[in-house]
Design a protein around this motif. Sequence first.
Motif, PDB file in Angstrom:
ATOM      1  N   GLU A  99       0.841  -1.189   0.000  1.00 36.37           N
ATOM      2  CA  GLU A  99       0.000   0.000   0.000  1.00 36.37           C
ATOM      3  C   GLU A  99       0.879   1.244   0.000  1.00 36.37           C
ATOM      4  O   GLU A  99       1.964   1.258   0.588  1.00 36.37           O
ATOM      5  N   VAL A 100       0.401   2.295  -0.650  1.00 32.34           N
ATOM      6  CA  VAL A 100       1.122   3.563  -0.703  1.00 32.34           C
ATOM      7  C   VAL A 100       0.205   4.675  -0.217  1.00 32.34           C
ATOM      8  O   VAL A 100      -0.934   4.808  -0.688  1.00 32.34           O
ATOM      9  N   LEU A 101       0.698   5.478   0.715  1.00 34.17           N
ATOM     10  CA  LEU A 101      -0.028   6.669   1.135  1.00 34.17           C
ATOM     11  C   LEU A 101       0.523   7.867   0.377  1.00 34.17           C
ATOM     12  O   LEU A 101       1.701   8.202   0.497  1.00 34.17           O
ATOM     13  N   GLU A 102      -0.307   8.515  -0.436  1.00 37.23           N
ATOM     14  CA  GLU A 102       0.076   9.775  -1.056  1.00 37.23           C
ATOM     15  C   GLU A 102      -0.163  10.885  -0.033  1.00 37.23           C
ATOM     16  O   GLU A 102      -1.240  10.955   0.569  1.00 37.23           O
ATOM     17  N   PHE A 103       0.850  11.743   0.134  1.00 35.39           N
ATOM     18  CA  PHE A 103       0.779  12.683   1.254  1.00 35.39           C
ATOM     19  C   PHE A 103       1.373  14.041   0.894  1.00 35.39           C
ATOM     20  O   PHE A 103       2.403  14.128   0.224  1.00 35.39           O
ATOM     21  N   GLU A 104       0.698  15.099   1.338  1.00 41.73           N
ATOM     22  CA  GLU A 104       1.219  16.464   1.294  1.00 41.73           C
ATOM     23  C   GLU A 104       1.082  17.058   2.689  1.00 41.73           C
ATOM     24  O   GLU A 104       0.154  16.706   3.424  1.00 41.73           O
ATOM     25  N   PRO A 105       1.975  17.947   3.088  1.00 36.75           N
ATOM     26  CA  PRO A 105       1.893  18.524   4.433  1.00 36.75           C
ATOM     27  C   PRO A 105       0.553  19.162   4.752  1.00 36.75           C
ATOM     28  O   PRO A 105       0.109  19.138   5.905  1.00 36.75           O
ATOM     29  N   ARG A 106      -0.115  19.725   3.743  1.00 34.16           N
ATOM     30  CA  ARG A 106      -1.404  20.355   4.003  1.00 34.16           C
ATOM     31  C   ARG A 106      -2.464  19.338   4.429  1.00 34.16           C
ATOM     32  O   ARG A 106      -3.512  19.719   4.966  1.00 34.16           O
ATOM     33  N   ASP A 107      -2.176  18.047   4.234  1.00 31.28           N
ATOM     34  CA  ASP A 107      -3.103  17.016   4.696  1.00 31.28           C
ATOM     35  C   ASP A 107      -3.116  16.913   6.218  1.00 31.28           C
ATOM     36  O   ASP A 107      -4.050  16.344   6.792  1.00 31.28           O
ATOM     37  N   GLY A 108      -2.054  17.418   6.856  1.00 29.40           N
ATOM     38  CA  GLY A 108      -1.996  17.397   8.314  1.00 29.40           C
ATOM     39  C   GLY A 108      -1.573  16.055   8.882  1.00 29.40           C
ATOM     40  O   GLY A 108      -1.221  15.119   8.169  1.00 29.40           O
ATOM     41  N   TRP A 109      -1.614  15.981  10.197  1.00 26.34           N
ATOM     42  CA  TRP A 109      -1.148  14.788  10.904  1.00 26.34           C
ATOM     43  C   TRP A 109      -2.032  13.562  10.681  1.00 26.34           C
ATOM     44  O   TRP A 109      -1.535  12.426  10.681  1.00 26.34           O
ATOM     45  N   GLU A 110      -3.334  13.769  10.543  1.00 26.31           N
ATOM     46  CA  GLU A 110      -4.292  12.669  10.640  1.00 26.31           C
ATOM     47  C   GLU A 110      -4.022  11.528   9.660  1.00 26.31           C
ATOM     48  O   GLU A 110      -3.900  10.360  10.084  1.00 26.31           O
ATOM     49  N   PRO A 111      -3.933  11.782   8.349  1.00 28.18           N
ATOM     50  CA  PRO A 111      -3.743  10.639   7.442  1.00 28.18           C
ATOM     51  C   PRO A 111      -2.411   9.932   7.642  1.00 28.18           C
ATOM     52  O   PRO A 111      -2.341   8.705   7.547  1.00 28.18           O
ATOM     53  N   LEU A 112      -1.365  10.688   7.930  1.00 32.43           N
ATOM     54  CA  LEU A 112      -0.052  10.074   8.128  1.00 32.43           C
ATOM     55  C   LEU A 112      -0.047   9.219   9.394  1.00 32.43           C
ATOM     56  O   LEU A 112       0.407   8.068   9.369  1.00 32.43           O
ATOM     57  N   CYS A 113      -0.564   9.763  10.484  1.00 30.22           N
ATOM     58  CA  CYS A 113      -0.573   9.012  11.740  1.00 30.22           C
ATOM     59  C   CYS A 113      -1.491   7.799  11.652  1.00 30.22           C
ATOM     60  O   CYS A 113      -1.174   6.728  12.182  1.00 30.22           O
ATOM     61  N   THR A 114      -2.621   7.936  10.996  1.00 34.61           N
ATOM     62  CA  THR A 114      -3.522   6.791  10.824  1.00 34.61           C
ATOM     63  C   THR A 114      -2.834   5.686  10.038  1.00 34.61           C
ATOM     64  O   THR A 114      -2.899   4.502  10.397  1.00 34.61           O
ATOM     65  N   PHE A 115      -2.147   6.062   8.958  1.00 36.10           N
ATOM     66  CA  PHE A 115      -1.435   5.084   8.123  1.00 36.10           C
ATOM     67  C   PHE A 115      -0.343   4.376   8.912  1.00 36.10           C
ATOM     68  O   PHE A 115      -0.106   3.184   8.721  1.00 36.10           O
ATOM     69  N   LEU A 116       0.306   5.108   9.815  1.00 36.21           N
ATOM     70  CA  LEU A 116       1.409   4.551  10.593  1.00 36.21           C
ATOM     71  C   LEU A 116       0.951   3.998  11.945  1.00 36.21           C
ATOM     72  O   LEU A 116       1.782   3.595  12.764  1.00 36.21           O
ATOM     73  N   GLU A 117      -0.356   4.010  12.144  1.00 32.46           N
ATOM     74  CA  GLU A 117      -0.956   3.475  13.374  1.00 32.46           C
ATOM     75  C   GLU A 117      -0.431   4.201  14.615  1.00 32.46           C
ATOM     76  O   GLU A 117      -0.064   3.593  15.617  1.00 32.46           O
ATOM     77  N   LYS A 118      -0.417   5.521  14.509  1.00 33.08           N
ATOM     78  CA  LYS A 118      -0.021   6.391  15.609  1.00 33.08           C
ATOM     79  C   LYS A 118      -1.182   7.342  15.920  1.00 33.08           C
ATOM     80  O   LYS A 118      -2.044   7.593  15.081  1.00 33.08           O
ATOM     81  N   GLU A 119      -1.178   7.868  17.134  1.00 28.27           N
ATOM     82  CA  GLU A 119      -2.215   8.823  17.507  1.00 28.27           C
ATOM     83  C   GLU A 119      -1.828  10.215  17.021  1.00 28.27           C
ATOM     84  O   GLU A 119      -0.732  10.712  17.314  1.00 28.27           O
ATOM     85  N   ALA A 120      -2.712  10.848  16.278  1.00 24.66           N
ATOM     86  CA  ALA A 120      -2.426  12.172  15.718  1.00 24.66           C
ATOM     87  C   ALA A 120      -2.615  13.254  16.768  1.00 24.66           C
ATOM     88  O   ALA A 120      -3.602  13.239  17.507  1.00 24.66           O
ATOM     89  N   PRO A 121      -1.680  14.199  16.852  1.00 22.51           N
ATOM     90  CA  PRO A 121      -1.862  15.321  17.783  1.00 22.51           C
ATOM     91  C   PRO A 121      -2.997  16.221  17.310  1.00 22.51           C
ATOM     92  O   PRO A 121      -3.203  16.400  16.113  1.00 22.51           O
ATOM     93  N   THR A 122      -3.725  16.759  18.249  1.00 24.94           N
ATOM     94  CA  THR A 122      -4.861  17.614  17.906  1.00 24.94           C
ATOM     95  C   THR A 122      -4.579  19.093  18.142  1.00 24.94           C
ATOM     96  O   THR A 122      -5.365  19.940  17.726  1.00 24.94           O
ATOM     97  N   ASP A 123      -3.469  19.390  18.818  1.00 25.07           N
ATOM     98  CA  ASP A 123      -3.196  20.776  19.187  1.00 25.07           C
ATOM     99  C   ASP A 123      -1.847  21.270  18.665  1.00 25.07           C
ATOM    100  O   ASP A 123      -1.259  22.192  19.211  1.00 25.07           O
TER     101      ASP A 123
END
Length: 241
Positions: free
Chosen positions: A195-219
Amino acid sequence: MRFFENNVAPDQTVQTSLKVLGAGLPRCATSSLQTALESQHIGLSPCMHFAHIAPNAERGDIVLAAIREKETARRHKLLYGLFNGFQATSDFPASIFMDDLMDMYPDAKIVLNKRPGGGSQWVESIKLLTFGGSPVYRSLCFLWKTDRNVAAMWDGIMELCQSKLDLAPHELLTEKHYDAHNAWIHAEAAKRGREVLEFEPRDGWEPLCTFLEKEAPTDEPFPHRNDASEVRRYMAQQGGS
């Protein structure tokens, strides 16, 4: 500063395995991705980046040997020696060795970091790096091994891009180059059922952290690190050396 100092010295006495492969081209938010991967939220430090190659003659020698090595097992051995001690990658040299790294690290997550604005914006941004392959750079910097390595790596990268991405010389560093690289990443991953996650910084923490099974910071905003000014300073110093 990142392109002058060589202050990352991971413990290479213990075998490590890359957890994330940042597969995007240089000038595709590679430093922002690196900062995010190394953050406390994801915790994959250190992350290999060209900033850890440019000021280090020994690592540059390994990269050049890997570029020139045609035999897969020997090339993989060189790359293991380069990446051991790192937990993730972003930028070159990883981006051009993604087919090898996918085989070497079958469990690593693949993140295709892309340039906001697409190929046309990438073409404008990558011009910043072309000085490293220019005759002026070569003539001014031939006394320093690290700089000779940078120029030689530029030549090697261009040759690999032509062969791996099926590009003609005049198509290098064009929108076609950008699109071909991203298509190549998807094709190589598909061959291996990855699987490949396409990512840009404007996507924020959520998609990257979800893909890596990490909790995304909200603040906390996603890091935005632009190395353009540091690269310009590096090139200016070489021109004044």
